[in-house]
Scaffold this active site. Sequence first.
Site, PDB file in Angstrom:
ATOM      1  CB  THR A  13      -0.899  -0.027   1.130  1.00  0.00           C
ATOM      2  OG1 THR A  13      -1.641  -1.149   1.229  1.00  0.00           O
ATOM      3  CG2 THR A  13      -1.848   1.228   1.383  1.00  0.00           C
ATOM      4  CB  VAL A  51       3.378   8.753  14.827  1.00  0.00           C
ATOM      5  CG1 VAL A  51       2.155   9.087  15.488  1.00  0.00           C
ATOM      6  CG2 VAL A  51       4.254   7.697  15.525  1.00  0.00           C
ATOM      7  CD  GLU A 108      -0.070  -1.691  10.499  1.00  0.00           C
ATOM      8  OE1 GLU A 108       0.901  -2.187  10.057  1.00  0.00           O
ATOM      9  OE2 GLU A 108      -0.469  -0.334  10.217  1.00  0.00           O
ATOM     10  CE  LYS A 154       0.216   4.428  13.996  1.00  0.00           C
ATOM     11  NZ  LYS A 154      -1.146   4.069  13.364  1.00  0.00           N
TER      12      LYS A 154
HETATM   13  P1  NAP Z   1       1.838  -4.047   2.648  1.00  0.00           P
HETATM   14  O1  NAP Z   1       0.604  -3.540   1.799  1.00  0.00           O
HETATM   15  O2  NAP Z   1       1.548  -5.205   3.550  1.00  0.00           O
HETATM   16  O3  NAP Z   1       2.989  -4.212   1.867  1.00  0.00           O
HETATM   17  C1  NAP Z   1       4.306  -4.977   2.498  1.00  0.00           C
HETATM   18  C2  NAP Z   1       5.198  -5.115   1.239  1.00  0.00           C
HETATM   19  O4  NAP Z   1       6.358  -5.598   1.869  1.00  0.00           O
HETATM   20  C3  NAP Z   1       4.707  -6.050   0.099  1.00  0.00           C
HETATM   21  O5  NAP Z   1       5.221  -5.608  -0.921  1.00  0.00           O
HETATM   22  C4  NAP Z   1       5.415  -7.396   0.539  1.00  0.00           C
HETATM   23  O6  NAP Z   1       5.741  -8.111  -0.813  1.00  0.00           O
HETATM   24  C5  NAP Z   1       6.569  -6.794   1.011  1.00  0.00           C
HETATM   25  N1  NAP Z   1       7.515  -7.837   1.964  1.00  0.00           N
HETATM   26  C6  NAP Z   1       7.033  -8.340   3.128  1.00  0.00           C
HETATM   27  N2  NAP Z   1       7.805  -8.884   3.329  1.00  0.00           N
HETATM   28  C7  NAP Z   1       8.928  -9.033   2.968  1.00  0.00           C
HETATM   29  C8  NAP Z   1      10.083  -9.730   2.977  1.00  0.00           C
HETATM   30  N3  NAP Z   1      10.457 -10.665   3.853  1.00  0.00           N
HETATM   31  N4  NAP Z   1      10.934  -9.596   1.738  1.00  0.00           N
HETATM   32  C9  NAP Z   1      10.392  -8.774   0.770  1.00  0.00           C
HETATM   33  N5  NAP Z   1       9.333  -8.248   0.763  1.00  0.00           N
HETATM   34  C10 NAP Z   1       8.790  -8.300   1.882  1.00  0.00           C
HETATM   35  O7  NAP Z   1       2.067  -3.007   3.908  1.00  0.00           O
HETATM   36  P2  NAP Z   1       1.969  -1.424   3.906  1.00  0.00           P
HETATM   37  O8  NAP Z   1       0.429  -1.081   4.207  1.00  0.00           O
HETATM   38  O9  NAP Z   1       2.322  -0.815   2.724  1.00  0.00           O
HETATM   39  O10 NAP Z   1       2.780  -1.137   5.163  1.00  0.00           O
HETATM   40  C11 NAP Z   1       4.041  -1.029   5.100  1.00  0.00           C
HETATM   41  C12 NAP Z   1       4.589  -0.611   6.359  1.00  0.00           C
HETATM   42  O11 NAP Z   1       4.293   0.850   6.360  1.00  0.00           O
HETATM   43  C13 NAP Z   1       4.200  -1.305   7.494  1.00  0.00           C
HETATM   44  O12 NAP Z   1       5.333  -1.096   8.556  1.00  0.00           O
HETATM   45  C14 NAP Z   1       2.987  -0.423   8.170  1.00  0.00           C
HETATM   46  O13 NAP Z   1       2.913  -0.455   9.460  1.00  0.00           O
HETATM   47  C15 NAP Z   1       3.470   0.943   7.875  1.00  0.00           C
HETATM   48  N6  NAP Z   1       2.339   1.816   7.824  1.00  0.00           N
HETATM   49  C16 NAP Z   1       1.267   1.635   6.679  1.00  0.00           C
HETATM   50  C17 NAP Z   1       0.488   2.663   6.760  1.00  0.00           C
HETATM   51  C18 NAP Z   1      -0.720   2.258   5.884  1.00  0.00           C
HETATM   52  O14 NAP Z   1      -1.657   3.185   5.941  1.00  0.00           O
HETATM   53  N7  NAP Z   1      -0.855   1.206   4.990  1.00  0.00           N
HETATM   54  C19 NAP Z   1       0.358   3.774   7.362  1.00  0.00           C
HETATM   55  C20 NAP Z   1       1.490   4.159   8.229  1.00  0.00           C
HETATM   56  C21 NAP Z   1       2.660   3.159   8.139  1.00  0.00           C
HETATM   57  P3  NAP Z   1       4.661  -9.234  -1.060  1.00  0.00           P
HETATM   58  O15 NAP Z   1       3.519  -8.572  -1.494  1.00  0.00           O
HETATM   59  O16 NAP Z   1       5.412  -9.761  -2.419  1.00  0.00           O
HETATM   60  O17 NAP Z   1       4.679 -10.136   0.124  1.00  0.00           O
HETATM   61  N1  HSE Z   2      -3.012   0.462  10.445  1.00  0.00           N
HETATM   62  C1  HSE Z   2      -2.516   1.830  10.727  1.00  0.00           C
HETATM   63  C2  HSE Z   2      -3.891   2.496  11.063  1.00  0.00           C
HETATM   64  C3  HSE Z   2      -1.739   2.580   9.681  1.00  0.00           C
HETATM   65  O1  HSE Z   2      -4.841   2.408  10.790  1.00  0.00           O
HETATM   66  O2  HSE Z   2      -3.566   3.670  11.703  1.00  0.00           O
HETATM   67  C4  HSE Z   2      -1.127   3.866   9.932  1.00  0.00           C
HETATM   68  O3  HSE Z   2      -0.616   3.601  10.899  1.00  0.00           O
END
Ligand code: NAP
Ligand code: HSE
Length: 369
Positions: free
Chosen positions: A24, A136, A194, A209
Amino acid sequence: MVPPGYHSPMAGQPLRVAVLGAGTVGREVVRALSTGWGQPDLELSGVAVRDLAKAEAAGMPSSRLTDAPAHLIADEADVVVELMGGEEPARTLIAAALGAGLPVVTANKYVLARHGAELERIARESGAALRYEASVMGGTPILRLLAEDLVGARAHAFEGIVNGTTNYILSEMAASGASYEAALAAAQNAGYAEADPTSDVEGGDAADKLVILARLAFGAWLDRGSVVNRSDHGKPGITGVVAEDLAAAADEGLAIRLLARARRGEERGPIGAAVRATAVDARSGFAGTVGVRNRIEIVTDRLGTITIEGPGAGGAATAAAVLADLAAIQGRRGSTWAHLPPASSATSVAPEPASWFEGPSGARYPVER
Ligand code: NAP
Ligand code: HSE
């Protein structure tokens, strides 16, 4: 001399950015870097994922994809952007990059809340920058506010809505009568939750956070295991909140929000902190914060209360904070904590609320007016 926190590329060459994760958030960062987001001296060197075909189908540049993140870091990176999430291999990769003197940008609150002290020590020793604005409040710049703009004022306490998924669920249930399950599914579809939404709905993500905020507000890394994320009824996060409680709260001029609260303790003493489903005044700013938006109020000595509100999750919003950190690294501004002294450590003790609201389900919510 090259300032601390800046890894110097070859003279005249752009900074090579290795992105770990193309989900994402990672996808949005890769797109920005590939389409000339406006920082000409940054170049996407590679994108590490597990499933190459899936990433290609999602439009990621096939010539840049790899499933070997450690090699990408070792061979083709001047800066590492970690957006994989989870504990391992993220923690090891971040530590290795910092240890090798490479600056790191991460959104990984799970790793920071548990290993922040160790990563800060490694970064300080090697001189590499570690920046984590996106960890955060998504793209809303709370960490820079605390760590830079408020250094002239001492923060005594903060409280806030710091999880977008649970705020979306609570406000949708109250406003439209959506079921808990339907609201959670919508938050997942929008990319707010998440990979395992348990950490959202049980308050673990908000507790992570809180630890990161406390480091910058109070100068101490809290022991993550000591942060309480249960309400009086024993159920964690918002898992005990039912529609009948929301309706009864509304009848009494209250709304339920998942609040992370922390108050500075005595020097070297515990910090009063907890994450709880809380009853707030229905006319308050917290009640008015709906959907994926987050809101934090910081109580300071010289400035009184400062409030910041904005999008707390989602790919595009969160990518904005990652890109801002990349620009900060390019601008040689060092780590997120660069303007603060090294951190101490502390434990957390859950404060006793002054009063409670009891819902028809029997659940009791602390009241904050
Ligand atoms: P996500 O959609 O689950 O994407 C994770 C990505 O990392 C996927 O491309 C996955 O590849 C890859 N990956 C996971 N494990 C891996 C490994 N061992 N080796 C290589 N690639 C790997 O996660 P996301 O929502 O983008 O979140 C990413 C980070 O940002 C997290 O720490 C999350 O807490 C943080 N975050 C997210 C948001 C949000 O709104 N989504 C907001 C703030 C912070 P595959 O698809 O090939 O498995
Ligand atoms: N899963 C988290 C939330 C993403 O809903 O706030 C942003 O850190």
